[in-house]
Design a protein around this motif. Structure first.
Motif, mmCIF file in Angstrom:
data_model
loop_
_atom_site.group_PDB
_atom_site.id
_atom_site.type_symbol
_atom_site.label_atom_id
_atom_site.label_comp_id
_atom_site.label_asym_id
_atom_site.label_seq_id
_atom_site.Cartn_x
_atom_site.Cartn_y
_atom_site.Cartn_z
ATOM 1 N N LYS A 1 0.929 -1.170 0.044
ATOM 2 C CA LYS A 1 0.025 -0.134 -0.039
ATOM 3 C C LYS A 1 0.942 1.360 -0.121
ATOM 4 O O LYS A 1 1.594 1.188 0.905
ATOM 5 N N GLU B 1 0.197 4.282 0.682
ATOM 6 C CA GLU B 1 0.122 5.262 1.779
ATOM 7 C C GLU B 1 0.757 4.932 3.009
ATOM 8 O O GLU B 1 1.053 3.614 3.199
ATOM 9 N N LEU C 1 0.389 3.922 6.858
ATOM 10 C CA LEU C 1 -0.713 3.667 7.507
ATOM 11 C C LEU C 1 -0.257 3.426 9.075
ATOM 12 O O LEU C 1 0.994 3.086 9.286
ATOM 13 N N PRO C 2 -1.375 3.610 10.068
ATOM 14 C CA PRO C 2 -0.859 3.262 11.407
ATOM 15 C C PRO C 2 -0.774 1.996 11.806
ATOM 16 O O PRO C 2 -1.227 1.188 11.211
ATOM 17 N N ASN D 1 3.507 6.187 11.328
ATOM 18 C CA ASN D 1 2.727 5.476 10.277
ATOM 19 C C ASN D 1 4.041 4.698 9.314
ATOM 20 O O ASN D 1 4.935 5.424 9.092
ATOM 21 N N ARG E 1 4.748 2.086 5.911
ATOM 22 C CA ARG E 1 4.486 1.276 4.730
ATOM 23 C C ARG E 1 5.682 0.543 4.248
ATOM 24 O O ARG E 1 6.661 0.464 4.599
ATOM 25 N N PHE F 1 -0.943 -3.802 11.250
ATOM 26 C CA PHE F 1 -1.518 -2.972 10.258
ATOM 27 C C PHE F 1 -3.100 -2.895 10.567
ATOM 28 O O PHE F 1 -3.542 -3.922 10.010
ATOM 29 N N PRO F 2 -3.447 -2.342 11.398
ATOM 30 C CA PRO F 2 -4.796 -2.646 12.145
ATOM 31 C C PRO F 2 -5.829 -2.319 10.784
ATOM 32 O O PRO F 2 -6.868 -2.755 10.698
ATOM 33 N N THR F 3 -5.581 -1.061 10.000
ATOM 34 C CA THR F 3 -6.555 -0.888 8.781
ATOM 35 C C THR F 3 -6.460 -1.820 7.644
ATOM 36 O O THR F 3 -7.209 -1.706 6.869
ATOM 37 N N LEU F 4 -5.545 -2.784 7.820
ATOM 38 C CA LEU F 4 -5.410 -3.876 6.741
ATOM 39 C C LEU F 4 -5.764 -5.183 7.486
ATOM 40 O O LEU F 4 -5.265 -6.360 7.204
ATOM 41 N N GLY F 5 -6.865 -5.228 8.278
ATOM 42 C CA GLY F 5 -7.196 -6.310 8.944
ATOM 43 C C GLY F 5 -6.156 -7.088 9.907
ATOM 44 O O GLY F 5 -6.143 -8.357 9.845
ATOM 45 N N ASN F 6 -5.580 -6.269 10.516
ATOM 46 C CA ASN F 6 -4.517 -6.793 11.553
ATOM 47 C C ASN F 6 -3.408 -7.415 10.752
ATOM 48 O O ASN F 6 -2.778 -8.393 11.224
#
Length: 226
Positions: free
Chosen positions: A53, A55, A57-58, A70, A72, A102-107
């Motif tokens: 990704k 971006e 990410l957190p 954050n 990547r 990566f929580p926003t990627l389904g952990n």
């Protein structure tokens, strides 16, 4: 607040400049956080990008407080990147293991570890698909640069730049402290996991495991934990 050291990377079209500075940043439980030393590479003339990704990410990093940057993942370089003061930096690959979620990627979780596969030892990132006390299933994501041969008389192909293309992932077993490339069939897997050979055989008869399907492999390893 503990201090960490980063190397600030100044981008140039033809060269890279690097200088060191100390900043109060990412407090953690290990005595320091991200000590960054490497120069970031640019990919001029290559179409696409080398990221899972693009971006930042957190993330949640084991052993660190929530005050981490954050990130990547750069698949091509096998590096985690983060940004400080508008400059991009690599996370240093320290000895030992680190887990980055990566929580926003389904952990989705990356394990940073030194591992040896087929005689080659490296320190890099593996996606953690399954983990128990003595057994784990991981995958090494891969991306390649496709070079176009300009000897062709086809004008379109001549004008096309090199580009990033996703390559096949490599599935990896962690057995104790050893990392092993996932075999191609059930027979070889039963040899590697001999204690669970019967369970593997019975599960395969019911489910017909496809060694190219990630979810099939996860289901198999989850069964072995049961």
């Amino acid at each position: 607040m503990k201090k960490i050291t980063v190397a600030l990377i100044m981008f140039s079209s033809f060269s890279y400049a690097q200088m060191r500075t100390n900043i109060d940043a990412f407090d953690n439980q290990r005595g320091r956080a991200f000590d960054v030393e490497k120069t970031i590479k640019a990919y001029q003339g290559i179409e696409g990008n080398p990221y899972f990704k693009e971006e930042f990410l957190p993330v949640v990093v084991e052993g660190y407080s929530k005050a981490v940057p954050n990130l990547r993942y750069n698949i091509y370089e096998d590096e985690m990147e983060f940004m400080v003061n508008n400059t991009i930096n690599y996370v240093v690959k320290e000895a030992g293991e680190m887990r980055i979620k990566f929580p926003t990627l389904g952990n989705k979780t990356y394990l940073l570890s030194q591992y040896t596969l087929e005689g080659n030892t490296k320190t890099g990132y593996l996606v953690e698909l399954f983990k128990s006390n003595n057994l784990g299933l991981y995958k090494k994501e891969n991306i390649q640069v496709i070079e176009n041969k300009n000897s062709t008389t086809n004008t379109y192909l001549k004008a096309k730049n090199p580009y990033f293309e996703k390559d096949n992932d490599v599935f990896v077993i962690k057995k104790g402290d050893d990392f092993l490339k996932l075999p191609k069939n059930i027979k070889e897997l039963k040899t590697i996991l001999s204690k669970d050979a019967q369970k593997i055989e019975e599960f395969n008869k019911k489910k017909k495991i496809n060694f190219k399907k990630e979810q099939d492999l996860i289901s198999l390893f989850e069964m072995l934990k049961a």
